[in-house]
Each structure stands twice: as structure tokens, then as C-alpha cells.
Write a protein that holds these residues in place. Structure first.
Motif, mmCIF file in Angstrom:
data_model
loop_
_atom_site.group_PDB
_atom_site.id
_atom_site.type_symbol
_atom_site.label_atom_id
_atom_site.label_comp_id
_atom_site.label_asym_id
_atom_site.label_seq_id
_atom_site.Cartn_x
_atom_site.Cartn_y
_atom_site.Cartn_z
ATOM 1 N N ASN A 160 0.799 -1.223 0.000
ATOM 2 C CA ASN A 160 0.000 0.000 0.000
ATOM 3 C C ASN A 160 0.834 1.278 0.000
ATOM 4 N N ASN A 161 2.148 1.132 -0.187
ATOM 5 C CA ASN A 161 3.040 2.306 -0.192
ATOM 6 C C ASN A 161 2.824 3.179 1.040
ATOM 7 N N SER A 162 2.742 2.527 2.164
ATOM 8 C CA SER A 162 2.549 3.274 3.399
ATOM 9 C C SER A 162 3.489 2.726 4.464
ATOM 10 N N PHE A 163 3.647 3.464 5.523
ATOM 11 C CA PHE A 163 4.351 2.932 6.678
ATOM 12 C C PHE A 163 3.553 3.218 7.938
ATOM 13 N N ASN A 164 3.697 2.330 8.886
ATOM 14 C CA ASN A 164 2.782 2.269 10.018
ATOM 15 C C ASN A 164 3.505 2.346 11.347
ATOM 16 N N LEU A 165 2.737 2.692 12.363
ATOM 17 C CA LEU A 165 3.246 2.675 13.732
ATOM 18 C C LEU A 165 2.205 1.985 14.599
ATOM 19 N N GLN A 166 2.520 0.787 15.030
ATOM 20 C CA GLN A 166 1.653 0.065 15.951
ATOM 21 C C GLN A 166 2.052 0.448 17.368
ATOM 22 N N MET A 167 1.091 0.924 18.141
ATOM 23 C CA MET A 167 1.364 1.389 19.492
ATOM 24 C C MET A 167 0.526 0.579 20.470
ATOM 25 N N ASN A 168 1.188 -0.109 21.371
ATOM 26 C CA ASN A 168 0.520 -0.929 22.381
ATOM 27 C C ASN A 168 0.829 -0.395 23.779
ATOM 28 N N ASN A 169 0.006 -0.824 24.730
ATOM 29 C CA ASN A 169 0.209 -0.435 26.143
ATOM 30 C C ASN A 169 0.383 1.078 26.278
ATOM 31 N N LEU A 170 -0.520 1.790 25.667
ATOM 32 C CA LEU A 170 -0.423 3.241 25.672
ATOM 33 C C LEU A 170 -0.649 3.803 27.071
ATOM 34 N N ILE A 171 0.060 4.873 27.349
ATOM 35 C CA ILE A 171 -0.038 5.568 28.637
ATOM 36 C C ILE A 171 -0.388 7.024 28.367
ATOM 37 N N PRO A 172 -0.894 7.739 29.374
ATOM 38 C CA PRO A 172 -1.279 9.143 29.151
ATOM 39 C C PRO A 172 -0.141 10.006 28.594
ATOM 40 N N GLU A 173 1.090 9.667 28.949
ATOM 41 C CA GLU A 173 2.236 10.438 28.458
ATOM 42 C C GLU A 173 2.465 10.279 26.957
ATOM 43 N N ASP A 174 1.792 9.347 26.343
ATOM 44 C CA ASP A 174 1.889 9.195 24.887
ATOM 45 C C ASP A 174 0.970 10.157 24.147
ATOM 46 N N THR A 175 0.167 10.897 24.877
ATOM 47 C CA THR A 175 -0.729 11.862 24.254
ATOM 48 C C THR A 175 0.078 12.922 23.514
ATOM 49 N N ALA A 176 -0.214 13.076 22.228
ATOM 50 C CA ALA A 176 0.549 14.005 21.387
ATOM 51 C C ALA A 176 -0.043 13.996 19.985
ATOM 52 N N VAL A 177 0.426 14.919 19.180
ATOM 53 C CA VAL A 177 0.189 14.847 17.742
ATOM 54 C C VAL A 177 1.342 14.049 17.134
ATOM 55 N N TYR A 178 0.991 13.042 16.360
ATOM 56 C CA TYR A 178 1.987 12.175 15.746
ATOM 57 C C TYR A 178 2.121 12.523 14.265
ATOM 58 N N TYR A 179 3.375 12.638 13.832
ATOM 59 C CA TYR A 179 3.675 13.023 12.463
ATOM 60 C C TYR A 179 4.527 11.943 11.787
ATOM 61 N N CYS A 180 4.263 11.689 10.532
ATOM 62 C CA CYS A 180 5.202 10.878 9.767
ATOM 63 C C CYS A 180 6.089 11.816 8.953
ATOM 64 N N SER A 181 7.273 11.323 8.678
ATOM 65 C CA SER A 181 8.289 12.134 8.019
ATOM 66 C C SER A 181 9.122 11.249 7.103
ATOM 67 N N ALA A 182 9.602 11.821 6.018
ATOM 68 C CA ALA A 182 10.461 11.062 5.122
ATOM 69 C C ALA A 182 11.428 12.000 4.418
ATOM 70 N N LEU A 183 12.612 11.490 4.200
ATOM 71 C CA LEU A 183 13.652 12.225 3.498
ATOM 72 C C LEU A 183 13.624 11.815 2.024
ATOM 73 N N TRP A 184 13.552 12.801 1.149
ATOM 74 C CA TRP A 184 13.449 12.501 -0.290
ATOM 75 C C TRP A 184 14.078 13.631 -1.072
ATOM 76 N N ASN A 185 15.039 13.280 -1.920
ATOM 77 C CA ASN A 185 15.746 14.287 -2.721
ATOM 78 C C ASN A 185 16.275 15.419 -1.846
ATOM 79 N N TRP A 186 16.900 15.024 -0.741
ATOM 80 C CA TRP A 186 17.575 15.949 0.175
ATOM 81 C C TRP A 186 16.610 16.878 0.912
ATOM 82 N N GLN A 187 15.342 16.606 0.838
ATOM 83 C CA GLN A 187 14.358 17.384 1.579
ATOM 84 C C GLN A 187 13.609 16.473 2.546
ATOM 85 N N THR A 188 13.233 17.054 3.674
ATOM 86 C CA THR A 188 12.413 16.317 4.636
ATOM 87 C C THR A 188 10.961 16.742 4.479
#
Length: 115
Positions: free
Chosen positions: A75-103
């Protein structure tokens, strides 16, 4: 057009699980460095997990044993499986990739861990 788009965030109780997905377009799925970051309110953005050279995985200490980063070649995607979550994991989550010298960054997805 190179794009990243996160999905899968939401509200979950402590101890629960979520699976975040980052859809890619424009060839960026072939990046040699893809990563998940997070940013909690009032804090700096921090790396959660990375895949280098499409196979070498690395995790922040807080993520080890609980989170798993993976590539979905079908599916040309990448994933993050998160288990045993705690309140400190509360956040905005971003994916990022480096391509042609740009992030490149997605727009972020909110994860809230609360009872």
C-alpha cells in the motif's frame, strides 16, 4: 506530487492500542529514511521510531517494547503500531520522510490516551 498523510489517531484508554498509518505518494515511499515523530502540547517534537535503508529500525527509549514501525509495501505506506499506551503518549503524531535531500512531513494525527 510528494505527499504524506497520517491516519489512525484517536482517543484510547490507558493500556489500549492504536495503529497509525502514513500514506505516501510521489515516490517518497522509496525514501531511505522514514520516521514517526510526536509533539505534545508545550513540548518539542521528538522522534519516536525510524526505518533507515528500508530495513534498519530504531526506537526512542520510551517506544521500545511498546511501539513497532513497519513498511507496507503493498500500500506504499508505513505504520506505527502502538501498544500499552499511557497518558504520556498523548501528542500529535507526524510521519516524516527524506526525499531528494528534503524532509517532508504529514499534517499530523492526534493521539489522546485518557480514561
Amino acid at each position: 506530487q510528494v505527499q504524506l498523510a497520517e491516519s489512525g489517531g484517536g482517543l484510547v484508554q490507558p493500556g489500549g492500542s492504536l495503529r497509525l498509518s502514513c500514506a505516501t505518494s510521489g515516490g517518497i515511499f522509496n525514501s531511505n529514511r522514514v520516521a514517526w515523530y510526536r509533539q505534545a502540547t508545550g513540548k518539542q517534537r521528538e522522534v519516536v521510531a525510524t526505518i533507515i535503508n528500508r530495513r534498519n529500525k530504531d526506537y526512542a527509549d520510551f517506544a521500545k517494547g511498546r511501539f513497532t514501525i513497519s513498511r507496507d509495501n503493498a500500500n506504499n505506506s508505513f505504520n506505527l503500531q502502538m501498544n500499552n499506551l499511557i497518558p504520556e503518549d498523548t501528542a500529535v503524531y507526524y510521519c516524516s520522510a527524506l526525499w531528494n535531500w528534503q524532509t517532508y512531513w504529514g499534517q499530523g494525527t492526534q493521539v489522546t490516551v485518557s480514561s
